[in-house]
Design a protein around this motif. Structure first.
Motif, PDB file in Angstrom:
ATOM      1  N   ALA A   1       0.797  -1.068   0.011  1.00  0.00           N
ATOM      2  CA  ALA A   1      -0.011   0.027  -0.091  1.00  0.00           C
ATOM      3  C   ALA A   1       1.001   1.394  -0.015  1.00  0.00           C
ATOM      4  CB  ALA A   1      -0.885   0.027   0.889  1.00  0.00           C
ATOM      5  N   ILE A   2       0.381   2.305  -0.501  1.00  0.00           N
ATOM      6  CA  ILE A   2       1.049   3.602  -0.538  1.00  0.00           C
ATOM      7  C   ILE A   2       0.020   4.885  -0.104  1.00  0.00           C
ATOM      8  CG2 ILE A   2       0.443   4.351  -2.874  1.00  0.00           C
ATOM      9  CD1 ILE A   2       4.030   4.112  -2.072  1.00  0.00           C
ATOM     10  N   ILE A   3       0.671   5.711   0.673  1.00  0.00           N
ATOM     11  CA  ILE A   3      -0.217   6.643   1.065  1.00  0.00           C
ATOM     12  C   ILE A   3       0.280   8.254   1.023  1.00  0.00           C
ATOM     13  CG2 ILE A   3      -1.228   5.207   3.165  1.00  0.00           C
ATOM     14  CD1 ILE A   3       0.584   6.607   4.957  1.00  0.00           C
ATOM     15  N   ASP A   4      -0.336   9.234   0.862  1.00  0.00           N
ATOM     16  CA  ASP A   4       0.211  10.595   0.779  1.00  0.00           C
ATOM     17  C   ASP A   4      -1.091  11.395   1.192  1.00  0.00           C
ATOM     18  OD1 ASP A   4       1.878  12.356   0.863  1.00  0.00           O
ATOM     19  OD2 ASP A   4       2.029  12.609  -1.637  1.00  0.00           O
ATOM     20  N   SER A   5      -0.668  12.595   1.643  1.00  0.00           N
ATOM     21  CA  SER A   5      -1.489  13.701   1.916  1.00  0.00           C
ATOM     22  C   SER A   5      -1.560  14.686   0.687  1.00  0.00           C
ATOM     23  CB  SER A   5      -1.331  14.510   3.133  1.00  0.00           C
ATOM     24  OG  SER A   5      -1.564  13.470   4.177  1.00  0.00           O
TER      25      SER A   5
END
Length: 344
Positions: free
Chosen positions: A130-134
């Motif tokens: 999984a990859i996340i960012d804001s």
């Protein structure tokens, strides 16, 4: 991977991404130091040459195993931005993502393609789950929405996005693909048959003619290695549909291996029309100088993003499956591969 310099490279339609050489961090210094590039993410950052080596060892080579950094180049080899993932957690298999485009090159679709190329590497090669960012700008939010990220948190104007491996596909699944197979005298009939059967199997399991298969050649009739005659529906000089997959079977012919000029010509002609080019061949060393590819001699499957090279029967299958995985996702691709093997 560029084996000569230990630099990873992955090619797209508009741009390619590559691990930079140490001296190419001069572009990063200018990118981070320009207010027009950095105003939406907290302002400029001072990055003098004294900091380059420490950054390079952490983010590029040999890396700490938690970070991966590439520059983005246009097709004229000009650096236009950066893309990376960082803070990878080996237990949760989650990282954060970053992309920056120089203000002069924005609005050209470079950011979305660079992220797709990075995510292909992250999910399919690196092993991320999984990859996340804001994001707090309209442009960034639009980009994440376009790529299929889901919103997991909101705070005022800032939105946190997440994309999981099983949700990722590099292209719109509703957009059917044309598969063009280049046919020529003395081509390997097994290479040809693998490609046709895999994409046909995909259509059967999807219950939809998602992949439209076409035979193209510079001749109206070709004779394969096994003396099988093929009558070709269209000449490869004709205009073909863009956003396609091109498959070039290999050949064991000594005569052909001495002169592949017509194959090189075809690949050059259709490079910008295609999403992918698959080369199913064992004798490919001359492609290094003709197509600007550094070929690893010890690998049977070479995945450069836009161009995939396979060198034996098993990897010919995997090359075609990898394309389906990129387009339709891993679950569908594995199901097609299982069905193909069981019925071969």
């Amino acid at each position: 991977m560029d084996q000569k310099n230990n630099l990873y490279i992955r090619r797209g339609n508009k741009i390619y991404i590559r691990n930079p050489k140490l001296e190419e961090l001069s572009f990063v210094e200018k990118l981070w130091g320009n207010e027009k590039n950095m105003k939406d993410i907290g302002g400029t950052y001072f990055f003098p040459k004294e900091k380059w080596e420490m950054f390079y060892r952490k983010m590029v080579y040999p890396t700490d195993g938690k970070n991966f950094f590439c520059l983005i180049y246009d097709l004229k080899d000009n650096p236009v931005g950066e893309v990376s993932f960082h803070g990878y957690n080996s237990i949760t298999k989650v990282a954060r993502i970053n992309v920056k485009i120089h203000y002069k090159y924005r609005g050209l679709g470079y950011a979305s393609e660079a992220l797709k190329l990075l995510l292909e590497y992250y999910f399919w090669n690196f092993g991320g789950e999984a990859i996340i960012d804001s994001a707090d700008t309209k442009e960034a939010k639009k980009l994440f929405d376009k790529l299929g990220f889901e919103v997991i948190n909101k705070f005022k104007e800032q939105v946190t996005y997440k994309l999981e491996k099983n949700q990722f596909s590099a292209y719109d699944r509703t957009d059917n693909k044309d598969v063009y197979i280049l046919c020529y005298d003395d081509m390997n009939i097994l290479d040809y048959s693998i490609a046709v059967k895999i994409f046909t199997t995909a259509n059967e399991l999807l219950n939809n003619n998602y992949f439209n298969i076409h035979l193209v050649s510079n001749k109206k009739e070709v004779v394969t290695e096994g003396k099988i005659h093929f009558y070709i529906e269209r000449n490869y000089q004709e205009l073909v549909r863009k956003k396609s997959i091109f498959v070039i079977p290999g050949s064991d012919s000594v005569k052909l291996n001495l002169d592949r000029s017509h194959i090189i010509e075809y690949i050059r002609k259709e490079y910008f029309n295609s999403d992918y080019i698959i080369l199913l061949s064992k004798e490919l060393m001359e492609l290094e100088k003709n197509l600007n590819i550094n070929i690893s001699e010890d690998k049977k499957l070479l995945d450069y993003g836009k161009i995939i090279i396979a060198r034996d029967y098993k990897e010919n299958i995997n090359a075609c499956i990898n394309i389906i995985r990129n387009i339709l996702g891993e679950k569908i691709a594995l199901n097609i591969k299982k069905h193909f093997i069981e019925n071969s």
